[in-house]
Design a protein around this motif. Structure first.
Motif, PDB file in Angstrom:
ATOM      1  N   LEU A 189     -33.685  31.056 -14.476  1.00 23.32           N
ATOM      2  CA  LEU A 189     -32.731  30.916 -15.582  1.00 23.32           C
ATOM      3  C   LEU A 189     -32.191  31.942 -16.362  1.00 23.32           C
ATOM      4  CD1 LEU A 189     -34.521  27.670 -16.320  1.00 23.32           C
ATOM      5  CD2 LEU A 189     -32.224  27.762 -15.786  1.00 23.32           C
ATOM      6  N   ALA A 190     -32.564  33.166 -16.115  1.00 24.64           N
ATOM      7  CA  ALA A 190     -32.056  34.086 -17.065  1.00 24.64           C
ATOM      8  C   ALA A 190     -30.716  34.970 -16.402  1.00 24.64           C
ATOM      9  CB  ALA A 190     -33.103  35.278 -17.048  1.00 24.64           C
ATOM     10  N   TYR A 191     -30.367  34.270 -15.227  1.00 26.34           N
ATOM     11  CA  TYR A 191     -29.134  35.018 -14.576  1.00 26.34           C
ATOM     12  C   TYR A 191     -28.016  33.921 -14.783  1.00 26.34           C
ATOM     13  CZ  TYR A 191     -32.175  38.154 -11.953  1.00 26.34           C
ATOM     14  OH  TYR A 191     -33.170  39.110 -11.727  1.00 26.34           O
ATOM     15  N   PRO A 192     -27.022  34.343 -15.406  1.00 27.15           N
ATOM     16  CA  PRO A 192     -25.591  33.385 -15.809  1.00 27.15           C
ATOM     17  C   PRO A 192     -25.628  32.598 -14.587  1.00 27.15           C
ATOM     18  CG  PRO A 192     -25.317  35.586 -16.651  1.00 27.15           C
ATOM     19  CD  PRO A 192     -26.549  35.718 -15.885  1.00 27.15           C
ATOM     20  N   GLY A 193     -25.113  33.040 -13.590  1.00 26.76           N
ATOM     21  CA  GLY A 193     -24.673  32.243 -12.386  1.00 26.76           C
ATOM     22  C   GLY A 193     -25.649  31.546 -11.770  1.00 26.76           C
ATOM     23  N   VAL A 194     -26.610  31.852 -11.587  1.00 34.26           N
ATOM     24  CA  VAL A 194     -28.017  31.062 -11.017  1.00 34.26           C
ATOM     25  C   VAL A 194     -28.205  29.866 -12.165  1.00 34.26           C
ATOM     26  CG1 VAL A 194     -30.292  31.143 -10.240  1.00 34.26           C
ATOM     27  CG2 VAL A 194     -28.774  33.056 -10.058  1.00 34.26           C
ATOM     28  N   ALA A 195     -28.439  30.032 -13.413  1.00 39.55           N
ATOM     29  CA  ALA A 195     -28.783  28.810 -14.615  1.00 39.55           C
ATOM     30  C   ALA A 195     -27.639  27.976 -14.341  1.00 39.55           C
ATOM     31  CB  ALA A 195     -28.500  29.670 -15.959  1.00 39.55           C
ATOM     32  N   PHE A 196     -26.249  28.188 -14.213  1.00 46.73           N
ATOM     33  CA  PHE A 196     -25.166  27.313 -14.074  1.00 46.73           C
ATOM     34  C   PHE A 196     -25.611  26.478 -12.732  1.00 46.73           C
ATOM     35  CE2 PHE A 196     -21.296  26.048 -12.204  1.00 46.73           C
ATOM     36  CZ  PHE A 196     -20.654  25.221 -13.004  1.00 46.73           C
ATOM     37  N   MET A 197     -26.145  27.293 -11.638  1.00 48.37           N
ATOM     38  CA  MET A 197     -25.996  26.495 -10.411  1.00 48.37           C
ATOM     39  C   MET A 197     -27.459  25.476 -10.563  1.00 48.37           C
ATOM     40  SD  MET A 197     -23.686  26.752  -8.498  1.00 48.37           S
ATOM     41  CE  MET A 197     -24.163  25.862  -7.373  1.00 48.37           C
ATOM     42  N   ILE A 198     -28.450  26.102 -11.277  1.00 45.92           N
ATOM     43  CA  ILE A 198     -29.510  25.035 -11.548  1.00 45.92           C
ATOM     44  C   ILE A 198     -29.033  23.796 -12.333  1.00 45.92           C
ATOM     45  CG2 ILE A 198     -31.715  24.912 -12.612  1.00 45.92           C
ATOM     46  CD1 ILE A 198     -32.232  27.767 -11.878  1.00 45.92           C
ATOM     47  N   ILE A 199     -28.278  24.159 -13.334  1.00 43.95           N
ATOM     48  CA  ILE A 199     -27.809  22.694 -13.905  1.00 43.95           C
ATOM     49  C   ILE A 199     -27.279  21.758 -13.107  1.00 43.95           C
ATOM     50  CG2 ILE A 199     -26.416  21.877 -16.011  1.00 43.95           C
ATOM     51  CD1 ILE A 199     -27.592  24.069 -17.535  1.00 43.95           C
ATOM     52  N   VAL A 200     -26.276  22.365 -12.229  1.00 38.11           N
ATOM     53  CA  VAL A 200     -25.556  21.697 -11.414  1.00 38.11           C
ATOM     54  C   VAL A 200     -26.576  20.791 -10.446  1.00 38.11           C
ATOM     55  CG1 VAL A 200     -24.009  21.543  -9.380  1.00 38.11           C
ATOM     56  CG2 VAL A 200     -23.307  22.829 -11.212  1.00 38.11           C
ATOM     57  N   LEU A 201     -27.514  21.569  -9.881  1.00 36.27           N
ATOM     58  CA  LEU A 201     -28.617  21.046  -8.922  1.00 36.27           C
ATOM     59  C   LEU A 201     -29.293  19.980  -9.825  1.00 36.27           C
ATOM     60  CD1 LEU A 201     -30.280  21.271  -6.428  1.00 36.27           C
ATOM     61  CD2 LEU A 201     -31.660  22.706  -7.538  1.00 36.27           C
ATOM     62  N   ALA A 202     -29.720  20.131 -10.802  1.00 30.72           N
ATOM     63  CA  ALA A 202     -30.504  18.926 -11.645  1.00 30.72           C
ATOM     64  C   ALA A 202     -29.561  17.863 -11.907  1.00 30.72           C
ATOM     65  CB  ALA A 202     -30.822  19.584 -13.012  1.00 30.72           C
ATOM     66  N   ASP A 203     -28.326  18.000 -11.934  1.00 30.33           N
ATOM     67  CA  ASP A 203     -27.327  16.702 -12.260  1.00 30.33           C
ATOM     68  C   ASP A 203     -27.253  15.841 -10.924  1.00 30.33           C
ATOM     69  OD1 ASP A 203     -25.617  15.505 -14.378  1.00 30.33           O
ATOM     70  OD2 ASP A 203     -24.057  15.689 -12.837  1.00 30.33           O
ATOM     71  N   VAL A 204     -27.147  16.829  -9.849  1.00 29.28           N
ATOM     72  CA  VAL A 204     -26.768  16.233  -8.626  1.00 29.28           C
ATOM     73  C   VAL A 204     -27.892  15.401  -8.104  1.00 29.28           C
ATOM     74  CG1 VAL A 204     -26.525  16.809  -6.035  1.00 29.28           C
ATOM     75  CG2 VAL A 204     -25.092  18.103  -7.743  1.00 29.28           C
ATOM     76  N   TRP A 205     -29.141  16.088  -8.217  1.00 25.55           N
ATOM     77  CA  TRP A 205     -30.505  15.271  -8.111  1.00 25.55           C
ATOM     78  C   TRP A 205     -30.655  14.147  -8.772  1.00 25.55           C
ATOM     79  CZ3 TRP A 205     -34.820  14.414 -11.138  1.00 25.55           C
ATOM     80  CH2 TRP A 205     -35.901  13.869 -10.587  1.00 25.55           C
ATOM     81  N   LYS A 206     -30.467  14.007 -10.124  1.00 26.13           N
ATOM     82  CA  LYS A 206     -30.357  13.048 -10.981  1.00 26.13           C
ATOM     83  C   LYS A 206     -29.371  11.848 -10.527  1.00 26.13           C
ATOM     84  CE  LYS A 206     -31.434  11.353 -15.455  1.00 26.13           C
ATOM     85  NZ  LYS A 206     -31.728   9.932 -14.708  1.00 26.13           N
ATOM     86  N   THR A 207     -27.979  12.286 -10.264  1.00 23.51           N
ATOM     87  CA  THR A 207     -27.047  11.235 -10.278  1.00 23.51           C
ATOM     88  C   THR A 207     -26.735  10.860  -8.984  1.00 23.51           C
ATOM     89  OG1 THR A 207     -25.373  12.658 -10.778  1.00 23.51           O
ATOM     90  CG2 THR A 207     -26.479  11.569 -12.581  1.00 23.51           C
ATOM     91  N   SER A 208     -26.935  11.350  -7.774  1.00 27.13           N
ATOM     92  CA  SER A 208     -26.279  11.105  -6.648  1.00 27.13           C
ATOM     93  C   SER A 208     -26.719   9.676  -6.278  1.00 27.13           C
ATOM     94  CB  SER A 208     -26.747  12.194  -5.612  1.00 27.13           C
ATOM     95  OG  SER A 208     -26.577  13.185  -5.722  1.00 27.13           O
ATOM     96  N   CYS A 209     -27.715   9.344  -6.477  1.00 32.39           N
ATOM     97  CA  CYS A 209     -27.881   7.982  -6.131  1.00 32.39           C
ATOM     98  C   CYS A 209     -27.192   6.817  -6.859  1.00 32.39           C
ATOM     99  CB  CYS A 209     -29.386   7.481  -6.485  1.00 32.39           C
ATOM    100  SG  CYS A 209     -29.942   6.793  -7.946  1.00 32.39           S
ATOM    101  N   PHE A 210     -26.781   7.195  -8.087  1.00 32.21           N
ATOM    102  CA  PHE A 210     -25.787   6.321  -8.541  1.00 32.21           C
ATOM    103  C   PHE A 210     -24.503   6.216  -7.805  1.00 32.21           C
ATOM    104  CE2 PHE A 210     -22.241   5.542 -11.559  1.00 32.21           C
ATOM    105  CZ  PHE A 210     -22.354   4.293 -11.992  1.00 32.21           C
ATOM    106  N   ALA A 211     -24.089   7.707  -7.506  1.00 31.56           N
ATOM    107  CA  ALA A 211     -22.850   7.377  -6.669  1.00 31.56           C
ATOM    108  C   ALA A 211     -23.071   6.672  -5.212  1.00 31.56           C
ATOM    109  CB  ALA A 211     -22.379   8.675  -6.273  1.00 31.56           C
TER     110      ALA A 211
END
Lengths: 303, 271
Positions: free
Chosen positions: A157-179
């Protein structure tokens, strides 16, 4: 007779109005009035906690400042990147999940329940979960990748690009099932006859998916896209818990910037301008989508 | 054969990916501090309950749970109480201006929370609702009403109208018809709406963060988001608190999967 009829009609519409009135009242006070007030506040110079400064009407000045605010520009870019990336991934994952849970197999109910769990988990818990998984010392990601070579552990989470991707990943994990659930509803209305006919004509599984399933799913996919886009624009909890907008401005999204200006800095006028701008963006995007989906869809489709 | 292999692969990977991150937190919550801090971290816990003891006794977890129960429970009751008659009127009765009401509800369901946050805060400040549980319940009700009304209205519309017509002929007014005839038939729809409102109110973070600033009034999501140790991040306590916050939801999902699936797709398609 018609006189009695009109009395009955009047009594019915009176009863109807008393039935709707409480809902309208709550909506008016806690949703409609606040939105209008936000717009009104955004036309002022006004600070929370310094009442002596008063409030002065400045017209659209906050909006002009917003156009030249580098942090707002960055936040807009990050938000757009987040919206595009996360919705695309969510549609793709949602489609796969929907295809799986559409099949008939023993224990399907349990599988559906398991897939619903990320959706049901509080977003705050999901955020802490993923933050822990990508922790630099105790995280599961490091454990799996490097095992006991502790010196190679990465502070993700200390790397800018990686931190961004981790947030995307967490969102995808959480909401894919709604889609997935919206896409599943679309799958269920595709008639089996179409597949049978295609089979008779010698179409393979891949061809049937490409030429029957996907085109007929288009309305469901667009609907899922609409809901996920609106939601992704509002992303806040993940950023608040996982990164607070950092490192640097890498995960600074519009909602978090609005929160900071409104409630951390107390710039009520400028913060309102930020949130009104976000609201207008979401509104116009939804109108574009709704036009693409076609208004008849909402009328035609049942559960 | 090929198809069954693909299906098995799909089931295993979706279920695994859905569950694993939370299972890792569950395992963590049963570890001891030494097991968490070991380098590398251990995979399996030895079954220590020390973190649960710590959150219950040192971090006042019970207060957060109680606040969450009160907030989620009263939001659900109040939202249903308001949404049921409104949905019935919109589904069955003739109201002048129906399209306008529907448009307003659709619009409200698109509001980003931030667009109403400042004014809602000021309003509650003026009403004395800051740091009171009813201060979050009211905005929650306003924000869950659109979904609740869409779901309930779509259930009401699917009920056969003959019974209601018969009641009407016998001289029942709209309220009596709703309470005596329609409500008992619409129980599954009401149940669905209740589950979705309950989950929303249990999980909501943003308004709770703004409105409940005193720790003894905060709900579980606020407590978990602001969880901090004196020197290091107390991951074990955090995992234990998260498990407590999530367990009721997992039970609800396991028991009510069917209603959630139908409710989400109905609410989405209609709204």
């Amino acid at each position: 007779m018609s006189f009695l009829g009109s009395i009955a009609r009047h009594r019915e519409s009176l009863a109807a109005w008393t039935m709707v009135a409480p809902a309208l009242l709550v909506t008016l006070v806690f949703a409609l009035y606040p939105v209008l007030d936000s717009f009104w506040l955004s036309l002022h110079h006004i600070f929370v906690g310094i009442p002596s400064l008063g409030r002065s009407f400045i017209g659209l000045e906050n909006y002009f400042n917003l156009l030249h605010d580098p942090v707002a520009h960055q936040a807009l870019l990050v938000t757009l990147a987040f919206v595009v990336l996360s919705t695309m991934l969510e549609l793709a994952c949602g489609l796969v999940i929907a295809l799986v849970i559409h099949e008939r197999f023993r224990g399907r109910g349990l599988v559906r329940a398991a897939i619903l769990i990320p959706w049901a988990i509080p977003t705050v818990v999901a955020s802490q979960l993923w933050r822990y998984i990508f922790n630099d010392q105790y995280g599961f990601a490091n454990l799996v990748l490097f095992g006991d070579r502790v010196t190679e552990y990465i502070p993700w989470l200390a790397y800018p690009g990686v931190a961004f991707m981790i947030i995307v990943l967490a969102d995808v994990w959480k909401t894919s099932c709604f889609a997935a659930l919206l896409i599943l509803a679309g799958l269920q209305v595709i008639s089996d006859d179409l597949y049978d006919a295609a089979k008779v004509d010698g179409a393979g599984a891949w061809q049937r998916f490409w030429h029957i399933t996907l085109p007929l799913l288009k309305p469901a996919l667009l609907l899922a896209l609409l809901f996920r886009t609106m939601d992704a624009f509002r992303v806040f909890d993940l950023v608040f818990v996982m990164t607070q907008g950092g490192p640097g401005d890498a995960t600074q999204v519009l909602q978090f910037y609005g929160y900071q200006t409104l409630f951390t800095e107390g710039r009520l006028g400028y913060g309102s301008a930020v949130s009104v701008a976000v609201f207008l963006m979401i509104l116009s995007l939804s109108l574009i989508y709704l036009r693409a989906i076609g208004s008849n869809l909402l009328e035609r489709r049942r559960t | 054969m090929n198809r069954r292999l693909f299906l098995a692969l799909g089931i295993v990977s979706t279920v695994g990916l859905s569950l694993w991150p939370f299972l890792w937190f569950l395992l963590t919550s049963f570890k001891s501090q030494a097991e968490i801090e070991a380098s590398p971290p251990t995979w399996w816990p030895s079954g220590s309950l020390s973190f649960y003891r710590a959150v219950l006794f040192d971090h006042h977890l019970f207060d957060y749970v109680a606040n969450s129960v009160v907030v989620a429970g009263s939001t659900t009751l109040l939202a249903l109480l308001i949404a049921i008659p409104a949905a019935y009127a919109l589904a069955r009765l003739t109201i002048p201006g129906k399209q306008g009401i529907l448009a307003v509800l659709l619009c409200v369901s698109m509001f980003p929370q931030m667009a109403i946050a400042g004014p809602v805060w000021r309003l509650l400040d003026a009403l004395g609702g800051l740091n009171h549980r009813w201060g979050v319940v009211l905005p929650y009700v306003a924000l869950t009403l659109p979904l609740a009304i869409w779901i309930l209205a779509s259930f009401f519309k699917e009920l056969p109208p003959e019974l209601e017509d018969a009641a009407r002929v016998d001289g029942c007014g709209p309220w009596t018809t709703l309470l005596r005839i329609t409500l008992p038939l619409a129980a599954p729809g009401i149940f669905t709406a209740a589950i979705l409102i309950l989950i929303y109110a249990w999980n909501e973070f943003f308004f709770a963060l703004l409105i409940l600033t005193q720790p003894e009034r905060q709900t579980l999501p606020v407590g978990i988001a602001l969880f901090q140790g004196e020197f290091t991040m107390p991951w074990g306590e955090l995992a234990a608190a998260s498990v407590v916050a999530t367990l009721p939801l997992i039970v609800v999902v396991l028991l009510c999967q069917r209603w959630i699936v139908s409710g989400l797709s109905a609410g989405a398609v209609k709204g």
